[in-house]
Design a protein around this motif. Structure first.
Motif, short mmCIF file in Angstrom:
data_model
loop_
_atom_site.label_atom_id
_atom_site.label_comp_id
_atom_site.label_asym_id
_atom_site.label_seq_id
_atom_site.Cartn_x
_atom_site.Cartn_y
_atom_site.Cartn_z
N ARG A 38 1.02 -1.29 0.03
CA ARG A 38 0.03 0.23 0.14
C ARG A 38 0.90 1.16 0.25
NH1 ARG A 38 -2.87 0.04 6.26
NH2 ARG A 38 -0.75 0.67 6.96
N GLN A 39 0.28 2.06 -0.39
CA GLN A 39 0.71 3.40 -0.25
C GLN A 39 -0.39 4.74 -0.36
OE1 GLN A 39 2.95 5.05 -4.58
NE2 GLN A 39 4.15 6.13 -3.52
N LYS A 43 3.20 9.35 1.15
CA LYS A 43 4.93 8.65 1.54
C LYS A 43 4.99 7.34 1.06
CE LYS A 43 2.52 8.53 6.58
NZ LYS A 43 1.70 7.83 7.11
N GLU A 44 5.54 6.80 0.95
CA GLU A 44 6.50 5.33 0.38
C GLU A 44 5.66 4.38 0.67
OE1 GLU A 44 11.61 6.53 0.48
OE2 GLU A 44 10.42 4.94 1.56
N ARG A 45 5.34 3.62 -0.79
CA ARG A 45 5.19 2.56 -0.44
C ARG A 45 5.38 0.66 0.42
NH1 ARG A 45 5.31 -0.56 -6.05
NH2 ARG A 45 7.05 -0.42 -5.91
N ALA A 92 -5.22 4.70 1.96
CA ALA A 92 -3.94 3.95 0.38
C ALA A 92 -4.37 3.01 -0.30
CB ALA A 92 -2.28 3.18 1.77
N VAL A 93 -3.54 3.63 -1.24
CA VAL A 93 -4.44 2.61 -2.55
C VAL A 93 -3.06 1.33 -2.30
CG1 VAL A 93 -3.96 2.38 -5.39
CG2 VAL A 93 -3.17 4.70 -4.14
N TYR A 94 -4.29 0.75 -2.53
CA TYR A 94 -3.85 -0.21 -2.46
C TYR A 94 -2.89 -1.05 -3.52
CZ TYR A 94 -4.45 -0.47 2.30
OH TYR A 94 -4.45 -0.10 4.45
N TYR A 95 -2.02 -2.02 -3.09
CA TYR A 95 -1.29 -2.82 -4.81
C TYR A 95 -1.20 -4.24 -4.65
CZ TYR A 95 -0.16 2.16 -6.49
OH TYR A 95 -0.42 3.41 -6.67
N LYS A 116 -2.84 -2.50 -10.76
CA LYS A 116 -2.39 -0.31 -10.95
C LYS A 116 -3.24 -0.59 -9.51
CE LYS A 116 -3.64 -0.56 -15.83
NZ LYS A 116 -4.38 -0.05 -17.03
N GLY A 117 -3.83 -1.12 -8.62
CA GLY A 117 -4.44 -0.51 -7.75
C GLY A 117 -5.60 -0.08 -7.55
N THR A 118 -6.28 -0.17 -6.22
CA THR A 118 -7.37 0.40 -5.69
C THR A 118 -7.09 0.73 -4.38
OG1 THR A 118 -9.02 -1.17 -4.89
CG2 THR A 118 -7.40 -1.89 -4.03
#
Length: 124
Positions: A38-39, A43-45, A92-95, A116-118
């Motif tokens: 997650r990012q 913040k960093e992933r 966050a965006v979860y990858y 691509k993330g959700t």
């Protein structure tokens, strides 16, 4: 080539739950170790969780143990992330990620495929 497509993200109130799914293309899904990162904004992933090809072995970021559960259904070429008792810090965006060789992982070294993330947003 493997394509990973995440779904299940959205807006949820603090204390709520979400289940993310990641559908993978290809006929060798069970040979891949799968995981979630997650990012958060600015913040960093960061690593969230991973699961071995068979599903027998799982590994979690220490801070998320007990709230998040990773699982997979190899018959459906899908990996899941059940997230409970969510807090705004989980926004966050979860990858979804796939590693062709090896077992569970805790970083992005050797990750060959990414979704691509959700996006997940947790409101207070």
């Amino acid at each position: 080539q493997v394509q990973l497509v995440e779904s299940g993200g959205g807006l949820v109130q603090a204390g709520g739950s979400l289940r993310l799914s990641c559908a993978a293309s290809g006929r060798t899904f069970s040979s891949y170790a799968m995981g979630w990162f997650r990012q958060a904004p600015g913040k960093e992933r960061e690593f969230v969780a991973s699961v071995s090809g068979s599903g027998a072995i799982t590994y979690y970021a220490d801070s998320l143990k007990g709230r998040f559960t990773i699982s997979r259904d190899n018959a459906k070429n899908t990996v899941y992330l059940q997230m409970n008792n969510l807090t705004p810090e989980d926004t966050a965006v979860y990858y979804c990620a796939a590693k062709v060789h090896g077992t569970v992982f805790s970083n992005d070294y050797g990750i060959k495929y990414w979704g691509k993330g959700t996006p997940v947003t947790v409101s207070s």
